[in-house]
Design an enzyme around this catalytic site. Structure first.
Site, PDB file in Angstrom:
ATOM      1  N   HIS A  80      -8.592 130.254 -70.772  1.00 28.18           N
ATOM      2  CA  HIS A  80      -8.165 131.420 -69.993  1.00 28.18           C
ATOM      3  C   HIS A  80      -6.964 131.035 -69.133  1.00 28.18           C
ATOM      4  O   HIS A  80      -6.791 129.858 -68.780  1.00 28.18           O
ATOM      5  CB  HIS A  80      -9.294 131.902 -69.089  1.00 28.18           C
ATOM      6  CG  HIS A  80     -10.414 132.551 -69.824  1.00 28.18           C
ATOM      7  ND1 HIS A  80     -11.313 133.386 -69.196  1.00 28.18           N
ATOM      8  CD2 HIS A  80     -10.800 132.501 -71.126  1.00 28.18           C
ATOM      9  CE1 HIS A  80     -12.198 133.819 -70.070  1.00 28.18           C
ATOM     10  NE2 HIS A  80     -11.905 133.288 -71.255  1.00 28.18           N
ATOM     11  N   GLU A  82      -6.384 131.389 -66.010  1.00 29.27           N
ATOM     12  CA  GLU A  82      -6.739 130.743 -64.745  1.00 29.27           C
ATOM     13  C   GLU A  82      -7.093 129.278 -64.937  1.00 29.27           C
ATOM     14  O   GLU A  82      -6.689 128.423 -64.142  1.00 29.27           O
ATOM     15  CB  GLU A  82      -7.951 131.449 -64.098  1.00 29.27           C
ATOM     16  CG  GLU A  82      -7.738 132.912 -63.807  1.00 29.27           C
ATOM     17  CD  GLU A  82      -8.237 133.832 -64.908  1.00 29.27           C
ATOM     18  OE1 GLU A  82      -8.776 134.903 -64.578  1.00 29.27           O
ATOM     19  OE2 GLU A  82      -8.079 133.499 -66.101  1.00 29.27           O
ATOM     20  N   CYS A 110     -13.129 136.263 -64.655  1.00 29.24           N
ATOM     21  CA  CYS A 110     -14.491 136.336 -65.177  1.00 29.24           C
ATOM     22  C   CYS A 110     -15.369 135.318 -64.429  1.00 29.24           C
ATOM     23  O   CYS A 110     -14.884 134.575 -63.573  1.00 29.24           O
ATOM     24  CB  CYS A 110     -14.482 136.038 -66.678  1.00 29.24           C
ATOM     25  SG  CYS A 110     -14.072 134.306 -67.064  1.00 29.24           S
ATOM     26  N   CYS A 113     -14.114 131.627 -64.808  1.00 33.30           N
ATOM     27  CA  CYS A 113     -12.928 131.341 -63.992  1.00 33.30           C
ATOM     28  C   CYS A 113     -13.254 131.396 -62.503  1.00 33.30           C
ATOM     29  O   CYS A 113     -12.739 130.586 -61.729  1.00 33.30           O
ATOM     30  CB  CYS A 113     -11.805 132.308 -64.362  1.00 33.30           C
ATOM     31  SG  CYS A 113     -11.211 132.052 -66.054  1.00 33.30           S
TER      32      CYS A 113
END
Length: 187
Positions: A80, A82, A110, A113
């Site tokens: 992801h 992040e 999410c 993260c």
């Protein structure tokens, strides 16, 4: 009245009959300017046929980590934006603790993260669009401000939300219409 973060801002002239519409950049806040950098990262994801989410980590007025979604390209569920930005920032600092940093991301993080944000001790999170399906920073859950954890994060949601949402909507519309091929490949 128009929102200064989207199209500029009206400023009355000397006589009241003159309107000056100045470039939106002259009215952007610091957070909006850094979110622009996160949006540029999201655009890179879009170009690579990845879900367009981008992130940057800023410390003392400098980007020390950045990333965009690469889950399909790398076939890695943890890739992801992040996580990539946090890893880059930790490497740059030589420390897993990202104290005195701000994370800017185009979509609400999410649960995975959000957990990484807490573990990295990031004190401040600024995000664009809320995520009604997986948001763990205020929408479905609020892991980053859970009083049971040993670190809590200051949240600033909704910065350049319309632009973040529009990019995601455009991407998923193209996916539904079959206009995008496989990530990293051709149509």
């Amino acid at each position: 009245m128009k929102n200064s973060s989207d199209e500029g801002e009206y400023r009355g002239g000397g006589t009241g009959t003159q309107a000056i519409l100045e470039d939106r950049a002259s009215f952007m806040t610091i957070d909006e300017r850094w979110m622009e950098s996160a949006l540029r990262e999201a655009e890179q994801a879009f170009q690579r046929k990845e879900v367009p989410i981008g992130a940057v980590i800023v410390k003392e007025g400098r980007i020390i980590g950045k990333g965009y979604n690469q889950t399909e390209t790398l076939q890695d569920p943890t890739a992801h934006a992040e996580i990539i930005a946090i890893t880059a920032a930790a490497s740059w600092l030589g420390s897993r603790r990202l104290e005195e940093c701000t994370l800017y991301v185009t979509l609400e993080p999410c649960a995975m993260c959000a957990g990484a944000i807490v573990q990295a001790r990031i004190p401040r999170l600024v995000f664009g669009a809320p995520d009604p399906k997986a948001g763990a920073c205020g929408t479905l859950y609020n892991l980053v401000q859970d009083q049971r954890l040993n670190h809590r994060v200051i949240l600033l949601p909704g910065i350049l939300e319309a632009r973040s949402s529009a990019m995601l909507s455009e991407f998923f519309s193209k996916v539904r219409n079959g206009e995008l091929g496989k990530p990293g490949g051709s149509r």
